[in-house]
Design a protein around this motif. Structure first.
Motif, PDB file in Angstrom:
ATOM      1  N   SER A  47      16.822 -36.048 -64.370  1.00 41.38           N
ATOM      2  CA  SER A  47      17.281 -37.332 -63.846  1.00 41.38           C
ATOM      3  C   SER A  47      16.883 -37.511 -62.384  1.00 41.38           C
ATOM      4  O   SER A  47      17.056 -36.610 -61.564  1.00 41.38           O
ATOM      5  CB  SER A  47      18.805 -37.428 -63.967  1.00 41.38           C
ATOM      6  N   SER A 130      23.440 -29.597 -60.356  1.00 40.63           N
ATOM      7  CA  SER A 130      24.180 -29.714 -61.602  1.00 40.63           C
ATOM      8  C   SER A 130      23.359 -30.502 -62.614  1.00 40.63           C
ATOM      9  O   SER A 130      23.001 -31.657 -62.380  1.00 40.63           O
ATOM     10  CB  SER A 130      25.508 -30.423 -61.339  1.00 40.63           C
ATOM     11  N   THR A 132      22.783 -31.938 -66.688  1.00 43.79           N
ATOM     12  CA  THR A 132      23.489 -32.267 -67.920  1.00 43.79           C
ATOM     13  C   THR A 132      23.144 -31.207 -68.963  1.00 43.79           C
ATOM     14  O   THR A 132      22.210 -30.416 -68.791  1.00 43.79           O
ATOM     15  CB  THR A 132      23.068 -33.645 -68.453  1.00 43.79           C
ATOM     16  N   ILE A 203      27.201 -39.516 -73.942  1.00 44.13           N
ATOM     17  CA  ILE A 203      27.255 -39.472 -72.481  1.00 44.13           C
ATOM     18  C   ILE A 203      28.350 -38.518 -72.025  1.00 44.13           C
ATOM     19  O   ILE A 203      28.151 -37.694 -71.125  1.00 44.13           O
ATOM     20  CB  ILE A 203      27.493 -40.886 -71.910  1.00 44.13           C
ATOM     21  N   GLU A 204      29.525 -38.618 -72.666  1.00 47.04           N
ATOM     22  CA  GLU A 204      30.639 -37.728 -72.312  1.00 47.04           C
ATOM     23  C   GLU A 204      30.258 -36.260 -72.517  1.00 47.04           C
ATOM     24  O   GLU A 204      30.500 -35.407 -71.651  1.00 47.04           O
ATOM     25  CB  GLU A 204      31.851 -38.061 -73.189  1.00 47.04           C
ATOM     26  N   ASN A 206      27.227 -34.947 -72.776  1.00 41.67           N
ATOM     27  CA  ASN A 206      26.097 -34.562 -71.941  1.00 41.67           C
ATOM     28  C   ASN A 206      26.539 -34.234 -70.518  1.00 41.67           C
ATOM     29  O   ASN A 206      25.958 -33.365 -69.853  1.00 41.67           O
ATOM     30  CB  ASN A 206      25.081 -35.703 -71.921  1.00 41.67           C
ATOM     31  N   GLU A 207      27.563 -34.930 -70.029  1.00 41.82           N
ATOM     32  CA  GLU A 207      28.067 -34.696 -68.677  1.00 41.82           C
ATOM     33  C   GLU A 207      29.110 -33.589 -68.631  1.00 41.82           C
ATOM     34  O   GLU A 207      29.708 -33.338 -67.586  1.00 41.82           O
ATOM     35  CB  GLU A 207      28.682 -35.996 -68.127  1.00 41.82           C
ATOM     36  N   ARG A 209      32.010 -33.385 -70.331  1.00 48.61           N
ATOM     37  CA  ARG A 209      33.407 -33.822 -70.400  1.00 48.61           C
ATOM     38  C   ARG A 209      33.990 -33.720 -71.805  1.00 48.61           C
ATOM     39  O   ARG A 209      35.101 -34.175 -72.050  1.00 48.61           O
ATOM     40  CB  ARG A 209      33.521 -35.261 -69.887  1.00 48.61           C
TER      41      ARG A 209
END
Length: 302
Positions: A47, A130, A132, A203-204, A206-207, A209
């Protein structure tokens, strides 16, 4: 001439700030015009979010550059970034308003092959910032080619698991430890996130969470149902609380789903019994039953 193994022995790429005289001699620091450094093509996997780069630029302007980028000198005399693409972009952003940032100090490495440069890029990225889950998995998957080359050249590696070879490569190049088991878990998780989760849950996950248990629960559900569970989830849940929420919701909905399936079957049976009586009223009834059946069917797949 410095080599990839020299880099590993001389300093940890995750810091790039070792002040030993041998390191300064082998890998000198040089201020380079930001427009003279080419990005490495392999970095496209990571990213380069504009808002994150703006935040980094603000941090550099306030606190200075705490970690030196690593670049390699190319045969034509130019430079290619290995570790520090985001820092380079932050400098370019700052240089738009302040010429003092038009040159960036970099640690220079020479005499490494394209394959070694790629290995350094991915091992450095693994710990420098950091990542993902998907980015970490891409980094280790990209090391697979080099791992197989090492296995072919070194008979002692025969029978050794690829993920363990990758872990040793990362430790050698960064000085930090990661287990082969962690690498394998992340690679499997990334595949599940990409192929089996709805966009918001992906998304959750991958991050970082979502717990692995939550991912396992979600991956077997239709996307529509995943979306409904995401929308109805209370705000601010921890990873553990999200797992408990998913289990609770599915336990409550399961009996309801079974009842809906039975009703749907009854409606379909009744509709079939009416097919031989095509009166106007019956046709209207059949049409209405089909509409109801379609709605119930949709509810059962959520």
């Amino acid at each position: 001439m410095s080599s990839a193994s020299d880099v590993a022995k001389a300093f940890s790429i995750s810091g790039l700030l070792d002040e030993k005289s041998k390191t300064r001699e082998r890998f000198p620091v040089l201020e380079i015009d930001v427009n003279d450094i080419a990005a490495h093509p392999a970095n496209v996997a990571y990213s380069m979010d504009a808002s994150a780069i703006r935040q980094l630029a603000s941090s550099i302007k306030r606190d200075g550059l705490t970690d030196l980028p690593l670049v390699r000198r190319l045969a034509d005399g130019g430079y290619q970034m290995i570790s520090g693409h985001r820092r380079l972009e932050a400098f370019r952003l700052l240089a738009e308003d302040d010429d003092a940032f038009s040159r960036i100090p970099c640690r220079i490495v020479e005499g490494i092959t394209d394959a070694q440069a790629i290995t350094l890029l991915h091992t450095a990225n693994y710990f420098v910032r950091s990542l993902t889950v998907t980015e970490r998995a891409f980094a280790t998957e990209a090391l697979g080619i080099e791992a197989e080359r090492l296995r072919a050249e070194d008979p002692s590696l025969k029978g050794k698991r690829t993920e363990d070879i990758k872990a040793e490569m990362i430790e050698q190049q960064t000085g930090k430890t990661v287990s082969g088991r962690t690498i394998l878990r992340d690679e499997k998780m990334a595949k599940t996130i990409q192929s089996d989760l709805s966009r918001n849950w992906a998304i959750e996950a991958n991050e970082g969470r979502l717990s692995a248990s939550s991912v396992e629960i979600l991956k077997g559900l239709p996307r529509e149902k995943q979306t409904r569970l995401y929308v109805s989830r209370p705000a601010g849940l921890s990873k553990k609380e999200t797992t408990e929420y998913l289990k609770r919701k599915l336990e409550l909905e399961s009996p309801c789903d079974r009842r809906l399936v039975r009703i749907l079957d009854d409606l379909r049976s009744y509709m079939s019994s009416m097919e031989g009586k095509p009166s106007k009223a019956d046709c209207e009834a059949v049409a209405e039953i089909r509409r109801i059946s379609a709605r119930i069917s949709k509810m059962c797949t959520k």
